[in-house]
Write an enzyme that holds these catalytic residues in place. Structure first.
Site, mmCIF file in Angstrom:
data_model
loop_
_atom_site.group_PDB
_atom_site.id
_atom_site.type_symbol
_atom_site.label_atom_id
_atom_site.label_comp_id
_atom_site.label_asym_id
_atom_site.label_seq_id
_atom_site.Cartn_x
_atom_site.Cartn_y
_atom_site.Cartn_z
ATOM 1 N N THR A 89 -0.940 9.756 2.495
ATOM 2 C CA THR A 89 -1.038 8.212 2.765
ATOM 3 C C THR A 89 -1.732 7.652 3.986
ATOM 4 O OG1 THR A 89 0.898 7.775 3.987
ATOM 5 C CG2 THR A 89 1.380 7.690 1.727
ATOM 6 N N LYS A 143 15.600 7.141 10.537
ATOM 7 C CA LYS A 143 15.739 7.870 9.296
ATOM 8 C C LYS A 143 17.055 8.598 9.012
ATOM 9 C CE LYS A 143 11.701 6.252 7.784
ATOM 10 N NZ LYS A 143 11.545 5.276 6.607
ATOM 11 N N TYR A 170 11.705 7.514 15.515
ATOM 12 C CA TYR A 170 11.473 7.395 13.899
ATOM 13 C C TYR A 170 12.697 8.112 13.327
ATOM 14 C CZ TYR A 170 9.231 8.018 9.531
ATOM 15 O OH TYR A 170 8.930 7.954 8.281
ATOM 16 N N ARG A 186 0.881 -1.396 0.003
ATOM 17 C CA ARG A 186 0.005 0.185 -0.056
ATOM 18 C C ARG A 186 0.818 1.217 -0.148
ATOM 19 N NH1 ARG A 186 -2.191 0.368 6.200
ATOM 20 N NH2 ARG A 186 -0.155 1.424 7.009
HETATM 21 P P1 NAI Z 1 2.467 2.732 5.051
HETATM 22 O O1 NAI Z 1 2.269 2.309 6.584
HETATM 23 O O2 NAI Z 1 1.154 3.182 4.393
HETATM 24 O O3 NAI Z 1 3.030 1.473 4.471
HETATM 25 C C1 NAI Z 1 4.161 0.923 4.789
HETATM 26 C C2 NAI Z 1 4.183 -0.579 4.367
HETATM 27 O O4 NAI Z 1 5.162 -1.318 4.979
HETATM 28 C C3 NAI Z 1 2.858 -1.360 4.678
HETATM 29 O O5 NAI Z 1 2.344 -2.159 3.603
HETATM 30 C C4 NAI Z 1 3.398 -2.354 5.771
HETATM 31 O O6 NAI Z 1 2.693 -3.362 5.797
HETATM 32 C C5 NAI Z 1 4.808 -2.671 5.364
HETATM 33 N N1 NAI Z 1 5.982 -3.045 6.437
HETATM 34 C C6 NAI Z 1 5.986 -2.623 7.625
HETATM 35 N N2 NAI Z 1 6.663 -3.414 8.357
HETATM 36 C C7 NAI Z 1 7.134 -4.249 7.681
HETATM 37 C C8 NAI Z 1 7.904 -5.341 7.730
HETATM 38 N N3 NAI Z 1 8.576 -5.520 8.878
HETATM 39 N N4 NAI Z 1 8.275 -6.126 6.698
HETATM 40 C C9 NAI Z 1 7.640 -5.931 5.401
HETATM 41 N N5 NAI Z 1 6.865 -5.005 5.401
HETATM 42 C C10 NAI Z 1 6.627 -4.113 6.476
HETATM 43 O O7 NAI Z 1 3.493 3.759 5.008
HETATM 44 P P2 NAI Z 1 3.867 4.970 3.843
HETATM 45 O O8 NAI Z 1 3.553 6.206 4.232
HETATM 46 O O9 NAI Z 1 3.536 4.395 2.293
HETATM 47 O O10 NAI Z 1 5.320 5.179 4.053
HETATM 48 C C11 NAI Z 1 6.296 4.172 3.181
HETATM 49 C C12 NAI Z 1 7.844 4.703 3.463
HETATM 50 O O11 NAI Z 1 7.733 6.083 3.506
HETATM 51 C C13 NAI Z 1 8.211 4.424 5.279
HETATM 52 O O12 NAI Z 1 9.409 4.086 5.168
HETATM 53 C C14 NAI Z 1 7.932 5.912 5.679
HETATM 54 O O13 NAI Z 1 8.496 5.907 6.837
HETATM 55 C C15 NAI Z 1 8.313 6.672 4.573
HETATM 56 N N6 NAI Z 1 7.791 8.058 4.763
HETATM 57 C C16 NAI Z 1 6.434 8.367 4.702
HETATM 58 C C17 NAI Z 1 5.984 9.488 4.761
HETATM 59 C C18 NAI Z 1 4.425 10.072 4.811
HETATM 60 O O14 NAI Z 1 4.182 11.290 4.628
HETATM 61 N N7 NAI Z 1 3.776 8.998 4.446
HETATM 62 C C19 NAI Z 1 7.094 10.715 5.144
HETATM 63 C C20 NAI Z 1 8.155 10.328 5.270
HETATM 64 C C21 NAI Z 1 8.638 9.030 5.287
#
Ligand code: NAI
Length: 446
Positions: free
Chosen positions: A387, A356, A352, A216
């Site tokens: 998201t 990062k 976090y 996702r």
């Molecule tokens: P999200 O929570 O919507 O998706 C994260 C995905 O990673 C999920 O599908 C989850 O099941 C998977 N996941 C979590 N732990 C896992 C594990 N141990 N093994 C395999 N899969 C795992 O998060 P989003 O927003 O899509 O974020 C993606 C990346 O972007 C993350 O690294 C987040 O820290 C980073 N990020 C997001 C921001 C935002 O504004 N949404 C801002 C800055 C960074």
């Protein structure tokens, strides 16, 4: 998530009301679609160096409409300022003021791009001052631009020219709708390496790419974007997200690997799956990440250790397995997802932000190891992206997060995905060990 305010501010009445009340006026950004023109309108190339002449010639060879001097009142798609031979702070005035007179002629979602040299590479105080001046200048100008226009800089390391492959690729990226939400940033081209793709529309054709956390959000967007660019995909996520993972894998004709990346053997499992199912492995995108927010005064072991483990320790372990593998030795690419929280800090996110910040340190130190096989490792640091993760933020904080940037809106998952696809491409082969922020010039971490 829908940003209703941005929709409202772009409709007839909404436009008038927001303007009258002095409220933020987020523009609808021009995002990349296959077949889209690189830029809308002519490009003005300012600068009198050999680098400026050579860059103008390269842009002409892409069939772009290039000007070396402004034509009064002509609408422009971009201004490119070549500042690659600055020696004194006074040298900036000529090209900068020449560009100034054209700023009012920029079209919506236009681009201003500087090409200059890193201040850190100069031991001459006057030269370093001139180079560092570009940093302050560009970041300020980016804040002055309107209507979805952005300003970004390319730093040319020693031995790199304005027409080195990755410098040209960076110019292309910043001109295009792929960089819609990148604003006020500098991207360093670290070496003259890199090869421009034979097929501009499919720059990742023939590559096998792994994306973690792909069920996702940003991970699913990365999968779709890499697929659009021609890559074959292995999508990884935890077993609990198996259904969503399978749906995304079907959509992009890839394979799904249900795996918790924090397992000790995750790296080997990923390599085995990619090689058995697809024959080789070229690109790994470390996107999976979690938040467990708490003020440090209330932090416990579970919250701290789970975030460190998934967000950085797992990446380190997987990279170790990748670097030891004979299957990851032909121009390998790693791109990690960091966060602006890891640069500026964020209240309630000590765990976090530590993870990062760790990603960015890891990328810098790993760059020479990847370079041994002609590879690269870089990070993308998103700001506020729409998201599920950000949908959980309380409404007032969420609204502040969305507006506190030069583009006055949150980014879309696809904005992060575009930057990752660029850094994963062979064209970016001369960009190693750097962090690119995709944050609309977020005031957090400026
Ligand atoms: P999200 O929570 O919507 O998706 C994260 C995905 O990673 C999920 O599908 C989850 O099941 C998977 N996941 C979590 N732990 C896992 C594990 N141990 N093994 C395999 N899969 C795992 O998060 P989003 O927003 O899509 O974020 C993606 C990346 O972007 C993350 O690294 C987040 O820290 C980073 N990020 C997001 C921001 C935002 O504004 N949404 C801002 C800055 C960074």
């Amino acid at each position: 998530m829908t940003d209703n305010y941005t929709q409202f501010a772009n409709r007839g009445l909404g436009k008038k009301v927001t303007k009258k009340l002095g409220l933020p006026q987020p523009a609808i950004l021009r995002r990349y679609q296959p077949g889209q023109a690189l830029i809308t309108g002519p490009i003005l190339v300012q600068g009198s160096t050999a680098g400026a002449d050579a860059l103008a010639a390269s842009l002409l060879s892409w069939d772009l409409d290039v000007r070396r001097h402004a034509v009064p009142r002509e609408k422009l798609g971009a201004i490119v300022l070549v500042l690659d031979e600055l020696d004194r702070p006074e040298d900036l005035e000529g090209p900068v003021l020449a560009a100034a007179s054209s700023l009012r002629d920029l079209s919506p979602s236009a681009r201003v791009i500087t090409l200059s040299r890193p201040a850190a590479n100069s031991a001459d105080p006057s030269q370093a001052a001139a180079r560092q001046g570009v940093d302050g200048f560009l970041r300020s100008l980016a804040q002055e631009l309107r209507s979805g226009a952005t300003g970004n800089g390319i730093l040319l390391a020693d031995g790199v020219t304005a027409t080195s492959p990755s410098a040209l690729a960076a110019v292309r990226f910043f001109l295009s709708g792929r960089s819609a939400y990148v604003d006020g940033q500098f991207l360093t081209v670290t070496s003259p390496d890199g090869t421009l793709p034979a097929d501009i529309g499919q720059p990742l054709a023939g590559k096998v790419a792994v994306v973690t956390g792909a069920a996702r959000g940003i991970g699913a967007a990365i999968a779709r974007t890499l697929h659009r660019d021609g890559a074959t995909l292995v999508l990884v996520d935890i077993p609990a997200a198996g259904d969503h993972l399978a749906a995304v894998a079907n959509e992009v004709h890839g394979t799904a690997l249900q795996l918790d990346i924090s397992r000790e053997d995750a790296g080997q499992r990923i390599i085995d799956h990619a090689v058995q199912r697809h024959g080789h492995l070229d690109i790994v995108v470390h996107n999976a990440g979690i938040t467990r927010d708490k003020l440090l005064a209330n932090m416990d072991h579970a919250r701290w250790s789970s975030v460190i483990n998934v967000n950085i320790a797992a990446q380190l372990r997987i990279n170790e397995a990748l670097l030891a593998s004979e299957h990851f030795r032909t121009s390998p690419r790693i791109v990690s997802v960091a966060s602006t929280s890891g640069i500026a800090g964020n209240r309630g996110q000590t765990n976090y932000a530590a993870s990062k910040g760790g990603v960015m340190g890891m990328v810098r130190a790993s760059a020479p190891l990847l370079a041994e096989n002609g590879g690269t490792i870089n990070a993308v640091a998103p700001g506020f992206i729409e998201t599920d993760m950000t949908a959980r933020i309380p409404v007032a904080l969420r609204e502040a997060g969305r507006r506190l940037n030069s583009l006055r809106q949150g980014g879309q998952p696809t904005d992060v995905a575009e930057a990752i696809a660029f850094l994963a491409s062979d064209a970016a082969g001369g960009i190693n060990g750097v962090v690119l922020r995709v944050c609309g010039q977020n005031v957090v971490g400026a």
